[in-house]
Each structure stands twice: as C-alpha cells, then as structure tokens.
Write an enzyme that holds these catalytic residues in place. Structure first.
Site, short mmCIF file in Angstrom:
data_model
loop_
_atom_site.label_atom_id
_atom_site.label_comp_id
_atom_site.label_asym_id
_atom_site.label_seq_id
_atom_site.Cartn_x
_atom_site.Cartn_y
_atom_site.Cartn_z
N GLY A 31 -11.90 -30.34 1.64
CA GLY A 31 -11.77 -30.54 3.00
C GLY A 31 -12.62 -29.94 4.10
O GLY A 31 -13.34 -29.07 3.50
N HIS A 34 -18.01 -30.48 6.46
CA HIS A 34 -19.41 -30.24 7.10
C HIS A 34 -20.49 -31.18 6.56
O HIS A 34 -20.07 -32.05 5.60
CB HIS A 34 -19.91 -28.78 6.77
N GLY A 36 -22.57 -31.06 4.57
CA GLY A 36 -22.70 -31.35 2.97
C GLY A 36 -21.85 -32.11 2.25
O GLY A 36 -22.15 -33.06 1.55
N HIS A 37 -20.80 -32.24 2.61
CA HIS A 37 -19.48 -33.05 2.18
C HIS A 37 -20.01 -34.58 2.78
O HIS A 37 -19.82 -35.48 1.91
CB HIS A 37 -18.29 -32.78 2.76
N ASP A 150 -22.87 -25.95 -5.67
CA ASP A 150 -21.76 -25.35 -6.67
C ASP A 150 -22.39 -25.82 -8.11
O ASP A 150 -21.88 -26.61 -9.01
CB ASP A 150 -20.71 -25.96 -6.52
P1 AMP Z 1 -15.65 -27.87 -1.32
O1 AMP Z 1 -14.89 -28.88 -0.42
O2 AMP Z 1 -16.11 -26.97 -0.83
O3 AMP Z 1 -14.86 -27.87 -2.64
O4 AMP Z 1 -17.06 -29.16 -1.72
C1 AMP Z 1 -16.61 -30.29 -2.24
C2 AMP Z 1 -17.88 -30.89 -2.73
O5 AMP Z 1 -19.00 -30.71 -1.56
C3 AMP Z 1 -18.49 -29.97 -3.99
O6 AMP Z 1 -18.99 -31.00 -4.89
C4 AMP Z 1 -19.45 -29.01 -3.25
O7 AMP Z 1 -20.55 -28.77 -4.37
C5 AMP Z 1 -19.99 -29.91 -2.07
N1 AMP Z 1 -20.98 -29.24 -1.22
C6 AMP Z 1 -20.24 -28.27 -0.64
N2 AMP Z 1 -21.29 -27.54 0.40
C7 AMP Z 1 -22.14 -28.19 0.11
C8 AMP Z 1 -23.90 -28.34 0.75
N3 AMP Z 1 -24.15 -27.28 1.60
N4 AMP Z 1 -24.47 -29.36 0.39
C9 AMP Z 1 -24.29 -29.98 -0.62
N5 AMP Z 1 -22.90 -30.34 -1.19
C10 AMP Z 1 -22.03 -29.43 -0.99
#
Ligand code: AMP
Length: 291
Positions: A31, A34, A36-37, A150
């Site tokens: 959650g 941004h 990226g998500h 990641d």
């Molecule tokens: P998180 O919510 O941080 O656990 O991330 C969820 C998913 O979003 C994971 O697969 C992350 O690798 C991906 N993610 C997080 N930040 C980025 C980003 N800046 N660009 C691309 N994918 C991202």
C-alpha cells in the site's frame, strides 16, 4: 472495483474466473501507492482479464527493530488510485485473517536469500515468500507483477515459483523514478528535505558505476570503492552494502560484465533505501520464471 477482506471470498471469486476461462493477474503490495505501484498495475491490467491488487503490510517480513508499526498507510487514497488504473479487486486482509489459528508454516528459499538484503534482514525473505505463497493460493493468478526496484525479491519469488511448480508467470517491471532520479518508495515519505537531497546519491551511484564500466573499468572492487566514496560524500548517509554480483545467483563477482547487478542499501538518516541496476543495460531484463 470490489474490496475484499476475506481470503475465502477472494478465493471463491478467483476460482469462478478460472472456471469461466478468464485470466487473473495479481499485484502484491504493502500500500501507500506511488507511481511505481501504479505502473505494476498498468501492466497487470494489460496482461489479464481480471486484476487483483493486494494491500497487506506483512508483519512477518519486518525485523523486531524495523518500521512495521509506523509503515505509512493510506487505504482511502490507495483505493481511489487503484480504481483509476482499473483494478478489479482489492484484497486487503487483516493480520488476523492472514495469520490466525496457530499459523506455523514458512516458505523458505535457500540460496539467493543469503546475499544482499538477506544478510542484514535475516528472516525478511521468508516473510515475503510465505505471504506471497499465501496470496498466490488465495488469488490463483496466472501472472503476478513485481518491481525490479526490489530486484532480490523478484529473484527470490521467481525461484520459489519455479521450485514449487506454481505455474505462475512472474513479470518484472523496471524501476519508476522521481524526475530527479530517486527511485519511488513508500519509505521516501520518511525523509526530511535535507535527507531527500542526500538520497540522490543512490541513483548517482548507479550512474557513476555505469560510466566507469563504459570507460572500461571492469574491476568490481574499484567501482565499489568509487561508489562508496560518492555515497559517503553526501550528508547523513551510512552504507549497509554496495555489491556487484551475478544477476541470477546474486553471488559477488570480481570482474564486472554486462548485466552484472549493482545493488545498494544505504541508510539516509534513519531511512533505509535500496536501489540497483544491471550494468551496461539501462532497462528491461528482469528475472522471469518463464525465461
Ligand atoms: P511495496 O508496497 O513497497 O511492498 O511494493 C510493492 C511492489 O511494488 C513490489 O513488487 C515492488 O518491487 C514494487 N515497487 C516499489 N517501488 C517501485 C518502483 N519505484 N518502481 C517499480 N516498482 C516498484
């Protein structure tokens, strides 16, 4: 878009889609969305008939002194953003829903977890693989989308899927960055304005290594030394690791080749940030269970 908290109901929905011949994509997240998500969701939407986005801050992947309690959360904002990019289902179970009733099963990938973040976060990847295996069993996806930001997580998940014959295509999406280069991360919200400025050292490090490689510097130790110097020239930085390793095994390399992985973990103030690049290759090429 439907929001579901119950694993059983989520499973029933996904079983029905499978029975009717529809494909399912899963985007697992913690959650506080941004771009990226959202980029992962755009891919998930393109690649399947039904897209499930999970939102779950998974306690078992945080160490005792890590930021589970204070991890940023914004369910209302997340629901609105996910709806805008066309999510069909939000799966947002409670901790009790995920880990009640004498839970005692752990999924553990043995080797690629021994390097990089696995060294400083000993039980982190077991937490990740266990929750992702649960999410896979709940949503029965044909494909699941992860970020290359990641990189080790993507590698570990690809390994798990292959080793356990899960039959799920793992799709990696390149890192989405702020205009000044900082990789987007929910944890960037912890940074003060000064720390936000210092945090640019991560992307600058990737660019420096890339430039050194282009100038035919192939000695990993020398590149790492220059990168470390650059990072430490920025205020409030503390290096956890700077590694150049094989892009599949994640073992250190002495001689840098095209597609060697440069991976960084740096604390800026109290905030731990990670970033990476495949040297000599600016985008694409991520581990993929089907490749
Ligand atoms: P998180 O919510 O941080 O656990 O991330 C969820 C998913 O979003 C994971 O697969 C992350 O690798 C991906 N993610 C997080 N930040 C980025 C980003 N800046 N660009 C691309 N994918 C991202």
């Amino acid at each position: 878009m439907e929001t579901i908290e119950s694993s059983k109901i989520m499973q029933e929905r996904c079983d029905a889609f499978r029975l009717s011949g529809q494909t399912i994509s899963l985007v697992p997240t913690m959650g506080f969305f941004h771009d990226g998500h959202l980029e992962l969701m755009r891919a998930g939407k393109r690649l399947a008939d039904q897209m499930v986005v999970s939102i779950f801050v998974n306690p078992i992947q945080f160490g005792p002194s890590e930021d589970f309690e204070v991890y940023p959360r914004d369910m209302e904002g997340d629901l609105s953003k996910a709806q805008d990019v066309g999510a069909d289902y939000i799966f947002c179970p409670s901790t009790e829903e995920m880990y009640s009733g004498g839970f005692q099963t752990i999924v553990s990938v043995q080797e690629v977890t021994k390097h990089l973040c696995g060294l400083s976060r000993p039980s982190h990847f077991e937490g990740v693989t266990t929750v992702v295996a649960k999410l896979f069993n709940t949503t029965k996806p044909h494909l699941a989308i992860f970020g290359q930001k990641d990189y080790q997580q993507l590698t570990v998940i690809s390994r798990m899927v292959e080793d356990l014959n899960m039959g799920i295509k793992i799709v990696g999406v390149p890192t989405v960055r702020e205009p000044d280069g900082l990789a987007m991360s929910s944890r960037n919200s912890y940074l003060s304005p000064e720390e936000r400025e210092s945090a640019l050292c991560l992307k600058k490090s990737l660019d420096l290594a890339e430039n050194l490689f282009r100038q035919e510097e192939y000695n990993a130790e020398k590149i790492i030394a220059e990168v470390e110097q650059l990072i430490l020239s920025h205020a409030s930085t503390e290096i956890e690791y700077v590694k150049i390793c094989h892009s599949a095994s994640l073992e250190d390399v002495e001689t840098v080749e095209e597609k060697s992985l440069l991976a960084l973990a740096v604390k800026v103030g109290q905030t731990r940030l990670i970033d990476n690049c495949l040297i000599g290759k600016t985008s694409g090429n991520v581990p993929d269970s089907n490749s």
